[in-house]
Design a protein around this motif. Structure first.
Motif, PDB file in Angstrom:
ATOM      1  N   SER A 180       3.291  -7.901  -8.329  1.00  0.00           N
ATOM      2  CA  SER A 180       2.134  -8.086  -9.215  1.00  0.00           C
ATOM      3  C   SER A 180       2.239  -9.413  -9.962  1.00  0.00           C
ATOM      4  N   HIS A 224       7.196  -3.486  -7.245  1.00  0.00           N
ATOM      5  CA  HIS A 224       5.756  -3.485  -7.491  1.00  0.00           C
ATOM      6  C   HIS A 224       5.408  -4.449  -8.628  1.00  0.00           C
ATOM      7  N   GLU A 225       6.169  -4.400  -9.715  1.00  0.00           N
ATOM      8  CA  GLU A 225       5.937  -5.309 -10.839  1.00  0.00           C
ATOM      9  C   GLU A 225       6.190  -6.761 -10.430  1.00  0.00           C
TER      10      GLU A 225
END
Length: 183
Positions: free
Chosen positions: A91, A87-88
């Motif tokens: 992002s 997810h990071e």
């Protein structure tokens, strides 16, 4: 984010008078903490910034691998305790994309302002070359205002380029960290 390194190395053993943690701060930036277990010869790296973990993880893994290159009896295991931080990572990819898009828009705006500035310069030069002087009709103030806008756009483009470089470096570090974790 936490990365755990497991090994049986005396090179990194801390004696009882020393603390079992070491903190590193990137120049003007975030901290990375290296924690060592006093009993199990494990090392844990943690930071609030995922990109900052890569360089210390890579360095620690390389040093431990060199240390145990000749020793067959001592296992060296590097692992990540939770699921991969995808997810990071995604992002950061999206953030990098938006910063590049912003840079391209600013460059287009600078190109437009520069061509406007050159057009105003040509008109002024043609007025100055005329044998019969005609009024400038505020072309000089328009040229000055356009010049200020060009200068502001140049500064904005330079700042956006710095942001893109930072984002690119961060994305590269996270990618290298994920490759290191998957190995």
């Amino acid at each position: 984010q936490t990365i755990q390194m497991f090994c049986l190395s005396t090179e990194f053993i801390l004696d009882s008078t020393m603390s079992n943690a070491a903190g590193f701060q990137y120049f003007g930036g975030p901290y990375v903490t290296v924690l060592s277990s006093k009993t199990s010869q494990r090392y844990r790296l943690q930071s609030d910034n995922l990109a900052c973990l890569w360089i210390l993880t890579e360095t620690l893994e390389n040093r431990l691998s060199k240390r145990f290159a000749n020793e067959k009896s001592v296992p060296l295991e590097c692992s990540y305790s939770s699921s991969l931080p995808l997810h990071e990572y995604y992002s950061e990819i999206e953030l990098h994309f938006h910063k590049r898009k912003k840079l391209m828009a600013l460059q287009e705006q600078l190109e437009h302002r520069s061509s406007q500035f050159r057009a105003i310069q040509k008109r002024l030069l043609s007025r100055f070359k005329d044998k019969t002087p005609t009024p400038l009709t505020n072309l000089d103030s328009l040229l000055e205002g356009t010049y200020r806008q060009v200068q502001q756009n140049i500064e904005a483009v330079e700042q956006a380029e710095i942001e893109v470089k930072r984002s690119s470096n961060s994305l590269s570090c996270i990618t290298n960290l994920l490759v290191c974790l998957v190995r």
